[in-house]
Design an enzyme around this catalytic site. Structure first.
Site, PDB file in Angstrom:
ATOM      1  N   ASP A   1       3.495  -1.501  11.418  1.00  0.00           N
ATOM      2  CA  ASP A   1       3.129  -0.120  11.119  1.00  0.00           C
ATOM      3  C   ASP A   1       2.498   0.452  12.376  1.00  0.00           C
ATOM      4  O   ASP A   1       1.698  -0.221  13.050  1.00  0.00           O
ATOM      5  CB  ASP A   1       2.122  -0.091   9.959  1.00  0.00           C
ATOM      6  CG  ASP A   1       1.893   1.328   9.469  1.00  0.00           C
ATOM      7  OD1 ASP A   1       2.380   1.663   8.383  1.00  0.00           O
ATOM      8  OD2 ASP A   1       1.224   2.102  10.189  1.00  0.00           O
TER       9      ASP A   1
ATOM     10  N   ARG B   1       8.946   2.469  11.600  1.00  0.00           N
ATOM     11  CA  ARG B   1       9.989   2.055  10.649  1.00  0.00           C
ATOM     12  C   ARG B   1      11.300   1.710  11.367  1.00  0.00           C
ATOM     13  O   ARG B   1      11.914   2.556  12.007  1.00  0.00           O
ATOM     14  CB  ARG B   1      10.195   3.123   9.573  1.00  0.00           C
ATOM     15  CG  ARG B   1      10.667   4.459  10.056  1.00  0.00           C
ATOM     16  CD  ARG B   1      10.609   5.512   8.959  1.00  0.00           C
ATOM     17  NE  ARG B   1       9.228   5.907   8.684  1.00  0.00           N
ATOM     18  CZ  ARG B   1       8.871   7.102   8.229  1.00  0.00           C
ATOM     19  NH1 ARG B   1       9.775   8.023   7.961  1.00  0.00           N
ATOM     20  NH2 ARG B   1       7.591   7.394   8.029  1.00  0.00           N
TER      21      ARG B   1
ATOM     22  N   SER C   1       6.416   6.832  13.426  1.00  0.00           N
ATOM     23  CA  SER C   1       6.325   5.578  12.679  1.00  0.00           C
ATOM     24  C   SER C   1       7.081   4.423  13.333  1.00  0.00           C
ATOM     25  O   SER C   1       7.983   4.622  14.142  1.00  0.00           O
ATOM     26  CB  SER C   1       6.870   5.843  11.281  1.00  0.00           C
ATOM     27  OG  SER C   1       7.579   4.748  10.800  1.00  0.00           O
TER      28      SER C   1
ATOM     29  N   ASP D   1       0.797  -1.234   0.000  1.00  0.00           N
ATOM     30  CA  ASP D   1       0.000   0.000   0.000  1.00  0.00           C
ATOM     31  C   ASP D   1       0.831   1.286   0.000  1.00  0.00           C
ATOM     32  O   ASP D   1       0.365   2.335  -0.416  1.00  0.00           O
ATOM     33  CB  ASP D   1      -0.951   0.013   1.216  1.00  0.00           C
ATOM     34  CG  ASP D   1      -0.234  -0.254   2.546  1.00  0.00           C
ATOM     35  OD1 ASP D   1       1.006  -0.388   2.541  1.00  0.00           O
ATOM     36  OD2 ASP D   1      -0.900  -0.351   3.595  1.00  0.00           O
ATOM     37  N   HIS D   2       2.078   1.213   0.446  1.00  0.00           N
ATOM     38  CA  HIS D   2       2.885   2.432   0.564  1.00  0.00           C
ATOM     39  C   HIS D   2       3.650   2.759  -0.722  1.00  0.00           C
ATOM     40  O   HIS D   2       3.543   3.840  -1.270  1.00  0.00           O
ATOM     41  CB  HIS D   2       3.919   2.280   1.687  1.00  0.00           C
ATOM     42  CG  HIS D   2       3.370   2.389   3.071  1.00  0.00           C
ATOM     43  ND1 HIS D   2       2.458   1.505   3.588  1.00  0.00           N
ATOM     44  CD2 HIS D   2       3.629   3.275   4.076  1.00  0.00           C
ATOM     45  CE1 HIS D   2       2.181   1.849   4.843  1.00  0.00           C
ATOM     46  NE2 HIS D   2       2.876   2.919   5.157  1.00  0.00           N
TER      47      HIS D   2
ATOM     48  N   ARG E   1      -0.592  12.554  10.452  1.00  0.00           N
ATOM     49  CA  ARG E   1       0.719  13.149  10.770  1.00  0.00           C
ATOM     50  C   ARG E   1       0.977  14.368   9.897  1.00  0.00           C
ATOM     51  O   ARG E   1       0.734  14.317   8.687  1.00  0.00           O
ATOM     52  CB  ARG E   1       1.841  12.131  10.521  1.00  0.00           C
ATOM     53  CG  ARG E   1       1.804  11.036  11.536  1.00  0.00           C
ATOM     54  CD  ARG E   1       2.966  10.078  11.425  1.00  0.00           C
ATOM     55  NE  ARG E   1       2.854   9.151  12.536  1.00  0.00           N
ATOM     56  CZ  ARG E   1       3.184   7.873  12.496  1.00  0.00           C
ATOM     57  NH1 ARG E   1       3.686   7.354  11.395  1.00  0.00           N
ATOM     58  NH2 ARG E   1       3.028   7.113  13.555  1.00  0.00           N
TER      59      ARG E   1
HETATM   60  C1  MIC Z   1       3.874   6.175   8.419  1.00  0.00           C
HETATM   61  O1  MIC Z   1       2.722   6.543   8.489  1.00  0.00           O
HETATM   62  O2  MIC Z   1       4.841   6.868   8.772  1.00  0.00           O
HETATM   63  C2  MIC Z   1       4.144   4.794   7.931  1.00  0.00           C
HETATM   64  C3  MIC Z   1       4.852   4.948   6.664  1.00  0.00           C
HETATM   65  O3  MIC Z   1       2.948   4.105   7.678  1.00  0.00           O
HETATM   66  C4  MIC Z   1       4.931   4.085   9.011  1.00  0.00           C
HETATM   67  C5  MIC Z   1       5.597   2.878   8.619  1.00  0.00           C
HETATM   68  C6  MIC Z   1       6.802   3.143   7.804  1.00  0.00           C
HETATM   69  O4  MIC Z   1       7.628   3.972   8.133  1.00  0.00           O
HETATM   70  O5  MIC Z   1       6.959   2.450   6.812  1.00  0.00           O
HETATM   71  C7  MIC Z   1       4.231   3.829  10.336  1.00  0.00           C
HETATM   72  O6  MIC Z   1       3.321   4.539  10.652  1.00  0.00           O
HETATM   73  O7  MIC Z   1       4.661   2.976  11.106  1.00  0.00           O
HETATM   74 FE1  SF4 Z   2      -0.258   4.805   5.119  1.00  0.00          FE
HETATM   75 FE2  SF4 Z   2       1.023   5.394   7.401  1.00  0.00          FE
HETATM   76 FE3  SF4 Z   2      -0.374   7.246   6.061  1.00  0.00          FE
HETATM   77 FE4  SF4 Z   2      -1.647   5.327   7.274  1.00  0.00          FE
HETATM   78  S1  SF4 Z   2      -0.387   6.893   8.259  1.00  0.00           S
HETATM   79  S2  SF4 Z   2      -2.076   6.094   5.217  1.00  0.00           S
HETATM   80  S3  SF4 Z   2      -0.271   3.595   6.995  1.00  0.00           S
HETATM   81  S4  SF4 Z   2       1.470   6.191   5.364  1.00  0.00           S
END
Ligand code: MIC
Ligand code: SF4
Length: 648
Positions: free
Chosen positions: A119, A541, A539, A64-65, A380
């Site tokens: 995630d 990550r 996140s 999805d990313h 975010r």
């Molecule tokens: C995000 O919203 O920052 C992400 C991308 O979904 C991350 C995961 C990632 O860094 O791949 C998250 O929320 O954990």
């Molecule tokens: Fe995707 Fe993370 Fe954004 Fe949710 S917050 S839509 S999981 S990138």
């Protein structure tokens, strides 16, 4: 004994430990899911552990990313993930099927069960009474290999809801923004939020999921709602009533804290740049011009939200100055708005409707222009995350966003004459699983794992030396996010399966000299990062730990840490230390050489260690606060060598 919901779920999954705050407990896990941006590493790590097949009842790999596909890297990752799912026995949700959390809520969330997801927004499933926790990829891999999940028993905070929302003007997004306003991005650290009270019954599962999703921004371990009639309605409509059980706190159940919130007092709220807790009422922003509006993401892209937005836009045109981007959260939602005509209203109004993916939320396309104002239904708004460093990003409800798209500015909805439809939960969702490939029992021998040229081995740290003698590489303030440490966006995300390449971007948004300094220090004992409070929020990550480890970082000394990032540091053998007296931070300068003698002994004994600043000529003490398993991980160089040692 009277138990709250969290205790009930923990108790039924407890493998070891005692359920008292701060004590490590081991839990059986019912489901593990990964998404592509963190999943490539998780599955590479699973492969490196050397186990033949996943051992949890359900494992799902989502894509999805990384969907921009500007070259071979993203599609190579997708092919890798699909082949790994086939090889190791996981479901594979194909690209286009939707954002992991939305799809998981629709297809797999089950009350009373425990899920881990790679995630931080995995708690979305708490909307359906599932205890769902965000973890790093390596933690997920180890649990998929059959180990229990270990965490320190968090405090349980009861959020007691009363009254009803002033629907349709006020939405679930406004509730969680109000909670963020009160508690801040640090307010949930070490806590699980258990919602309840009479007001909870007035919220449907997708509204609840908006709240538990964005509970991640409080720094909470997770958030959860009871499983009641509303949960049953949702599961029935999804054709999954068999997964339903009732789940409520016992009469007289105890909580560590109780917070009361009367829903009828909540008003439309917005988070201002650059933090999800910088929240004020939308009315105070009335008149502020908006250049871009993004609707969707995993926080607010239910059918109800999309339908309400479409009804608001029906027959109107997006304001001339505004760009409106919409990404429905899942293929199911997309199909529903296509069938009921909402999609036509959106397109006719001038919306740019994107595929079901994370998209602009993670800077994968849809960046605002220089200095522009963007208002988004996402969770975010960290500086630069949108892809444009000087953009001003606000977070608000789908209703607030849709009105801004039409008027070109923030509007005090409660005073305006906009006619907003109330959209109820559908009685039946169109269920079609053709985009989810199930694991097949007999494919273990036949499926080959496909690895494109950008997919590299997982680096592993060597065991902890007897002494750390390293250079301070960077000194940071409070609330540093993992987006600050390891940025995302369309330029960086394709390297998620290539640690040497992605390491070149560590701290690149805030300090372009960091990587060079780290590389120079690597052969001279490595580096140390100095942080403030809540270091590593945001996140899950693990690249924010893995890449610094690859660059030779030995330790992070901070005032305090965010939960997932702290675990990720330990998983990759980086020592997280906290200052015993944060007053000394001011005396440390980038370039100072810090020496910690007898570090293995301090880690083993759990006692404070003395850090000598050899450059400035003073000493200070730090605590490691590691539990017994974490100590072993640090000593051996991280979770991968630990797991291998255990299984050999
Ligand atoms: C995000 O919203 O920052 C992400 C991308 O979904 C991350 C995961 C990632 O860094 O791949 C998250 O929320 O954990
Ligand atoms: Fe995707 Fe993370 Fe954004 Fe949710 S917050 S839509 S999981 S990138």
């Amino acid at each position: 004994m009277s138990l709250n919901i969290v205790e009930k779920i923990f108790q039924s999954h407890l493998v070891y430990g005692e359920m008292s705050t701060g004590v490590p407990i081991g839990l059986n896990v019912d489901e593990v899911y990964t998404q592509d941006a963190t999943g490539t590493m998780a599955w590479l790590q699973f492969e490196a552990i050397g186990i033949d097949k996943v051992k949890v009842p359900v494992a799902v790999s989502y894509v999805d990313h990384n969907m921009v596909q500007s070259n071979f890297m993203n599609p190579d990752d997708h092919a890798f993930l699909q082949s790994a799912a086939g090889r190791f026995g996981a479901y594979f949700s194909r690209p286009g099927n939707g954002i992991c959390h939305q799809v998981n809520l629709e297809r797999f969330a089950a009350p009373g069960k425990i899920a881990l997801g790679t995630d931080s927004h995995t708690p979305t499933n708490g909307g359906a009474g599932m205890l769902a926790i965000g973890v790093g990829g390596l933690d997920a891999a180890v649990v998929m290999g059959g180990a229990p999940f270990e965490l320190n028993m968090p405090m349980v905070t009861h959020i007691r809801l009363s009254g009803q929302l002033r629907k349709p003007y006020v939405t679930a997004m406004d509730i969680i923004l109000e909670i963020l306003r009160r508690l801040t991005v640090k307010g949930g650290v070490g806590r699980i939020f258990e919602y309840g009270g009479d007001g909870a019954a007035s919220l449907d599962v997708t509204q609840r999921a908006t709240i538990t999703n964005m509970g991640a921004e409080l720094g909470a371990t997770t958030s959860i709602f009871p499983s009641d009639e509303r949960t049953l309605e949702f599961l029935k409509a999804q054709g999954r009533q068999d997964s339903w059980i009732e789940l409520k706190a016992d009469e007289g159940a105890k909580y560590d804290e109780v917070i009361d919130l009367d829903l009828s007092t909540v008003e439309p709220m917005a988070a201002q740049p650059h933090s999800p807790d910088n929240v004020i009422p939308v009315r105070e922003l009335a008149g502020t011009k908006v250049d871009q509006v993004c609707i969707g993401g995993c926080t607010n892209s239910s059918y109800q939200s999309m339908r309400a937005v479409a009804a608001l836009l029906n027959g109107k045109t997006v304001a001339e100055r505004v760009n409106l981007l919409i990404n429905p959260g899942s293929r199911q939602v997309y199909e529903m708005i296509a069938r009921d005509g909402s999609l036509v209203s959106l397109l006719a109004a001038g919306a740019r409707v994107l595929e079901s993916s994370c998209g602009p939320c993670i800077g994968m396309g849809g960046a605002p222009g220089s200095g522009q104002v963007s208002v988004r239904t996402f969770n975010r708004n960290f500086k630069g995350r949108s892809g444009t460093k000087d953009a001003s990003v606000y977070l608000a409800s789908p209703i607030t966003c849709a009105i801004a798209a039409v008027t070109g500015e923030f509007t005090d909805i409660l005073k305006s004459d906009v006619n907003i439809p109330a959209v109820d939960e559908p009685k039946v969702y169109p269920v079609c699983s053709n985009m989810i490939i199930p694991p097949s029992a007999d494919n273990v021998q036949i499926t080959q794992i496909i690895k494109g040229p950008n997919i590299k081995e997982v680096p592993v740290k060597s065991p902890l030396d007897g002494e750390i003698n390293a250079e301070v590489l960077i000194k940071l303030g409070d609330n540093i996010t993992t987006d600050d440490i390891m940025p995302a966006g369309s330029k960086v995300l394709p390297f998620r399966s290539n640690i040497p390449a992605i390491s070149e971007f560590v701290f690149s948004n805030i300090d372009t000299g960091f990587v060079k300094r780290a590389e120079e220090a690597k052969s001279k004992g490595g580096g140390i990062i100095i942080g403030g409070e809540n270091y590593g929020q945001g996140s899950s990550r693990e690249h924010a730990a893995l890449a610094p480890m690859f660059l030779g970082v030995q330790a992070v000394i901070a005032v305090s840490f965010a939960r997932i990032h702290r675990s990720n540091l330990i998983n990759f053998g980086i020592l997280p230390l906290t200052f015993e007296d944060s007053g000394v931070v001011g005396k440390i300068t980038v370039g100072d050489r810090l020496i910690i003698k007898g570090i293995r002994e301090s880690v083993l004994s759990g006692q404070s260690c003395t850090v000598e600043n050899a450059t400035a000529g003073f000493q200070f003490t730090c605590a490691s606060n590691l539990n017994s398993r974490e100590r072993e991980l640090i000593l051996i160089g991280g979770l991968l060598p630990y797991t291998k040692a255990k299984s050999s």
